[in-house]
Design a protein around this motif. Structure first.
Motif, mmCIF file in Angstrom:
data_model
loop_
_atom_site.group_PDB
_atom_site.id
_atom_site.type_symbol
_atom_site.label_atom_id
_atom_site.label_comp_id
_atom_site.label_asym_id
_atom_site.label_seq_id
_atom_site.Cartn_x
_atom_site.Cartn_y
_atom_site.Cartn_z
ATOM 1 N N ILE A 1 -9.042 21.513 -98.486
ATOM 2 C CA ILE A 1 -9.296 21.828 -97.080
ATOM 3 C C ILE A 1 -9.743 23.280 -96.929
ATOM 4 C CG2 ILE A 1 -8.322 21.785 -94.772
ATOM 5 C CD1 ILE A 1 -6.373 19.696 -95.661
ATOM 6 N N LEU A 2 -9.175 24.176 -97.737
ATOM 7 C CA LEU A 2 -9.619 25.575 -97.704
ATOM 8 C C LEU A 2 -11.087 25.679 -98.081
ATOM 9 C CD1 LEU A 2 -8.756 28.653 -97.528
ATOM 10 C CD2 LEU A 2 -8.585 28.543 -100.023
ATOM 11 N N LEU A 3 -11.489 24.978 -99.143
ATOM 12 C CA LEU A 3 -12.885 25.007 -99.578
ATOM 13 C C LEU A 3 -13.789 24.372 -98.518
ATOM 14 C CD1 LEU A 3 -14.735 25.901 -101.801
ATOM 15 C CD2 LEU A 3 -14.170 23.843 -103.092
ATOM 16 N N ALA A 4 -13.302 23.314 -97.856
ATOM 17 C CA ALA A 4 -14.074 22.695 -96.776
ATOM 18 C C ALA A 4 -14.267 23.681 -95.627
ATOM 19 C CB ALA A 4 -13.365 21.434 -96.293
ATOM 20 N N ASP A 5 -13.224 24.442 -95.312
ATOM 21 C CA ASP A 5 -13.342 25.473 -94.278
ATOM 22 C C ASP A 5 -14.419 26.498 -94.623
ATOM 23 O OD1 ASP A 5 -11.697 24.788 -92.189
ATOM 24 O OD2 ASP A 5 -9.962 25.909 -92.905
ATOM 25 N N PHE A 6 -14.446 26.903 -95.893
ATOM 26 C CA PHE A 6 -15.440 27.894 -96.327
ATOM 27 C C PHE A 6 -16.857 27.343 -96.176
ATOM 28 C CE2 PHE A 6 -18.054 29.806 -99.728
ATOM 29 C CZ PHE A 6 -18.003 31.130 -99.330
ATOM 30 N N ILE A 7 -17.031 26.066 -96.512
ATOM 31 C CA ILE A 7 -18.354 25.432 -96.386
ATOM 32 C C ILE A 7 -18.772 25.366 -94.923
ATOM 33 C CG2 ILE A 7 -19.645 23.295 -96.745
ATOM 34 C CD1 ILE A 7 -17.660 22.787 -99.137
ATOM 35 N N LEU A 8 -17.843 24.947 -94.047
ATOM 36 C CA LEU A 8 -18.151 24.843 -92.623
ATOM 37 C C LEU A 8 -18.402 26.213 -92.004
ATOM 38 C CD1 LEU A 8 -15.484 22.152 -91.666
ATOM 39 C CD2 LEU A 8 -17.965 21.829 -91.711
ATOM 40 N N SER A 9 -17.817 27.262 -92.581
ATOM 41 C CA SER A 9 -18.020 28.620 -92.080
ATOM 42 C C SER A 9 -19.328 29.234 -92.571
ATOM 43 C CB SER A 9 -16.848 29.522 -92.513
ATOM 44 O OG SER A 9 -15.628 29.064 -92.008
ATOM 45 N N ASN A 10 -19.874 28.690 -93.663
ATOM 46 C CA ASN A 10 -21.088 29.266 -94.268
ATOM 47 C C ASN A 10 -22.102 28.170 -94.607
ATOM 48 O OD1 ASN A 10 -20.132 32.273 -94.930
ATOM 49 N ND2 ASN A 10 -18.469 30.884 -95.504
ATOM 50 N N PRO A 11 -22.529 27.385 -93.630
ATOM 51 C CA PRO A 11 -23.435 26.266 -93.936
ATOM 52 C C PRO A 11 -24.782 26.704 -94.504
ATOM 53 C CG PRO A 11 -23.269 26.614 -91.568
ATOM 54 C CD PRO A 11 -22.225 27.470 -92.194
ATOM 55 N N LEU A 12 -25.278 27.858 -94.080
ATOM 56 C CA LEU A 12 -26.583 28.321 -94.572
ATOM 57 C C LEU A 12 -26.542 28.657 -96.058
ATOM 58 C CD1 LEU A 12 -27.750 30.595 -91.598
ATOM 59 C CD2 LEU A 12 -28.382 28.225 -92.112
ATOM 60 N N LEU A 13 -25.349 28.955 -96.564
ATOM 61 C CA LEU A 13 -25.196 29.275 -97.974
ATOM 62 C C LEU A 13 -25.511 28.076 -98.857
ATOM 63 C CD1 LEU A 13 -24.282 31.851 -99.507
ATOM 64 C CD2 LEU A 13 -21.981 30.888 -99.552
ATOM 65 N N PHE A 14 -25.346 26.883 -98.313
ATOM 66 C CA PHE A 14 -25.517 25.651 -99.103
ATOM 67 C C PHE A 14 -26.640 24.767 -98.572
ATOM 68 C CE2 PHE A 14 -21.014 26.912 -98.877
ATOM 69 C CZ PHE A 14 -20.783 27.199 -100.213
ATOM 70 N N LYS A 15 -27.416 25.276 -97.626
ATOM 71 C CA LYS A 15 -28.449 24.468 -96.990
ATOM 72 C C LYS A 15 -29.464 23.942 -98.003
ATOM 73 C CE LYS A 15 -31.821 24.522 -93.226
ATOM 74 N NZ LYS A 15 -32.459 25.347 -92.150
ATOM 75 N N ALA A 16 -29.649 22.620 -97.993
ATOM 76 C CA ALA A 16 -30.634 21.921 -98.836
ATOM 77 C C ALA A 16 -30.378 22.080 -100.337
ATOM 78 C CB ALA A 16 -32.052 22.380 -98.502
ATOM 79 N N ALA A 17 -29.175 22.488 -100.729
ATOM 80 C CA ALA A 17 -28.869 22.716 -102.146
ATOM 81 C C ALA A 17 -28.472 21.419 -102.840
ATOM 82 C CB ALA A 17 -27.737 23.733 -102.274
ATOM 83 N N THR A 18 -28.513 21.458 -104.169
ATOM 84 C CA THR A 18 -27.945 20.401 -105.000
ATOM 85 C C THR A 18 -26.625 20.924 -105.533
ATOM 86 O OG1 THR A 18 -30.108 19.493 -105.630
ATOM 87 C CG2 THR A 18 -28.235 19.001 -107.081
ATOM 88 N N VAL A 19 -25.550 20.195 -105.264
ATOM 89 C CA VAL A 19 -24.192 20.675 -105.533
ATOM 90 C C VAL A 19 -23.458 19.686 -106.425
ATOM 91 C CG1 VAL A 19 -21.999 21.375 -104.483
ATOM 92 C CG2 VAL A 19 -24.155 21.828 -103.286
ATOM 93 N N LEU A 20 -22.674 20.221 -107.349
ATOM 94 C CA LEU A 20 -21.831 19.408 -108.225
ATOM 95 C C LEU A 20 -20.369 19.699 -107.901
ATOM 96 C CD1 LEU A 20 -21.342 17.557 -110.702
ATOM 97 C CD2 LEU A 20 -21.524 19.610 -112.140
ATOM 98 N N ASP A 21 -19.620 18.665 -107.545
ATOM 99 C CA ASP A 21 -18.192 18.793 -107.241
ATOM 100 C C ASP A 21 -17.411 18.264 -108.441
ATOM 101 O OD1 ASP A 21 -15.665 18.914 -106.194
ATOM 102 O OD2 ASP A 21 -16.097 17.756 -104.384
#
Length: 384
Positions: A158-178
């Motif tokens: 949930i902490l990591l989800a908060d960080f993503i929701l706080s910084n959406p432009l950081l990950f915009k259109a990216a390819t991500v591996l979880d």
């Protein structure tokens, strides 16, 4: 299964333990016989946050008033209290509540619900029901053995989800591996910003539950244009499974796309055992060395303090080992990538309701590819 027993070797996430009872509903048994619960996490808007703050202040004010009134009543009772009533034997005469409920009671009868074990984890929307657009719907288990903790939801996710929701432009259109995605909460939130998300873990039953969660949250990901693919990735194996007969295996096209386009790796609360932590860092090193682009790795972790007989003191061995692995990665010079490590302050906005304790931390590892010419010159200098 006739009843649920929380045994001594079970682990229960604080997320489920501290949630109000209305948030956790047991709906079925998964195909390995474990009880499955469903929880809904509301993604807060700015208006929700302001309303929540006002409500908290109002509740605190009411509680303070009740506390003052209670203290006042206690003082009055203390001053005017009579001698306690005694029975004929000289014992306190205590009034017990009746054993049978009143005939005209308004309380509902409690009726048992028999859960059926299903043969697979195919989606059944009737089990969960429709969900508002701003809600995350996550199916999970509770109180699992250590090897099944990925089937629960943990605060680190949930902490990591908060960080993503706080910084959406950081990950915009990216390819991500979880890596070690568990029930997929972080991957689902990531797909609201990123274009392609590979949600990976091991275990067919776990991956099946994760796939169902991805399906249950298409109202979030498809609206944002993101795509989540649930795939198997074993940290103890060097290569990715491409056997078409194995469920959740990779296609050759997906493997090529992963190495050609991935710029972000995320991992939520996966470092709780030393051997597992070592395998995770070996996997990160191997992947970053083979990616065609520089990459950023975001790792959330919770410092879990325990009293140990060996130290006769409170310690956090799993966290200490994690920090040593970070230091080793930062000092690594292999001619392919250079690594830098930094801790991200946890002062970003909170979009999900949970207790953000000070033991929750977020770390970033930046893997920068070393140009081939520079790597060759470094090799020559070392050899001379």
């Amino acid at each position: 299964m006739t009843q649920i027993v929380f045994q001594h070797d079970r682990v229960l996430s604080d997320v489920h333990m501290l949630q109000p009872n209305s948030r956790n509903h047991m709906i079925r048994l998964n195909y390995v016989g474990q009880p499955v619960f469903v929880s809904r996490f509301k993604i807060l808007t700015e208006d929700d946050k302001h309303a929540s703050d006002s409500e908290d202040r109002s509740i605190r004010s009411v509680e303070k008033g009740k506390e003052i009134e209670s203290e006042k009543n206690e003082d009055e009772d203390e001053a005017t209290k009579d001698e306690p009533e005694l029975d004929e034997d000289g014992d306190f005469d205590v009034t017990h509540r009746p054993r049978k409920p009143p005939e005209n009671s308004s309380r509902d009868l409690v009726c048992p619900v028999i859960l059926k074990q299903q043969e697979n984890d195919e989606e059944n929307p009737e089990e969960v029901g429709s969900s508002p657009a701003e809600h995350l719907v996550i199916e999970h288990t509770m109180a699992t053995p250590l090897e099944d903790v990925g089937k629960q939801v943990w605060r680190g996710a949930i902490l990591l989800a908060d960080f993503i929701l706080s910084n959406p432009l950081l990950f915009k259109a990216a390819t991500v591996l979880d890596l070690g995605a568990g029930m997929g909460l972080t991957s689902i939130v990531m797909a609201t910003a990123a274009k392609h998300v590979y949600c990976t873990d091991v275990g067919q039953d776990l991956l099946s539950m994760c796939q169902k969660n991805v399906s249950l949250n298409k109202h979030l990901t498809e609206t944002a244009g993101g795509e989540v693919k649930v795939r198997q990735l074993d940290w103890l194996r060097y290569d990715l499974c491409t056997d078409p007969d194995v469920e959740f295996s990779w296609t050759e096209e997906e493997v090529a796309h992963l190495y050609d386009n991935t710029t972000v790796i995320v991992a939520a609360d996966i470092c709780y055992e030393d051997d597992l932590t070592d395998a995770f860092f070996r996997t990160v090193y191997r992947l970053c060395s083979n990616f065609h682009h520089d990459s950023s790795v975001y790792i959330s972790i919770e410092k879990r303090l325990n009293f140990t007989i060996r130290h006769l003191d409170v310690s956090c061995e799993a966290y200490d080992h994690f920090r040593r692995c970070l230091a080793q990665l930062q000092d690594l010079t292999d001619g392919q990538c250079s690594y830098s490590v930094e801790q991200i302050p946890s002062d970003f906005s909170q979009f999900l309701q949970y207790e953000r304790i000070e033991q929750l931390e977020l770390w970033k590892v930046t893997a920068t590819r070393i140009p081939l010419d520079s790597a060759k010159s470094d090799t020559k200098l070392k050899s001379s």
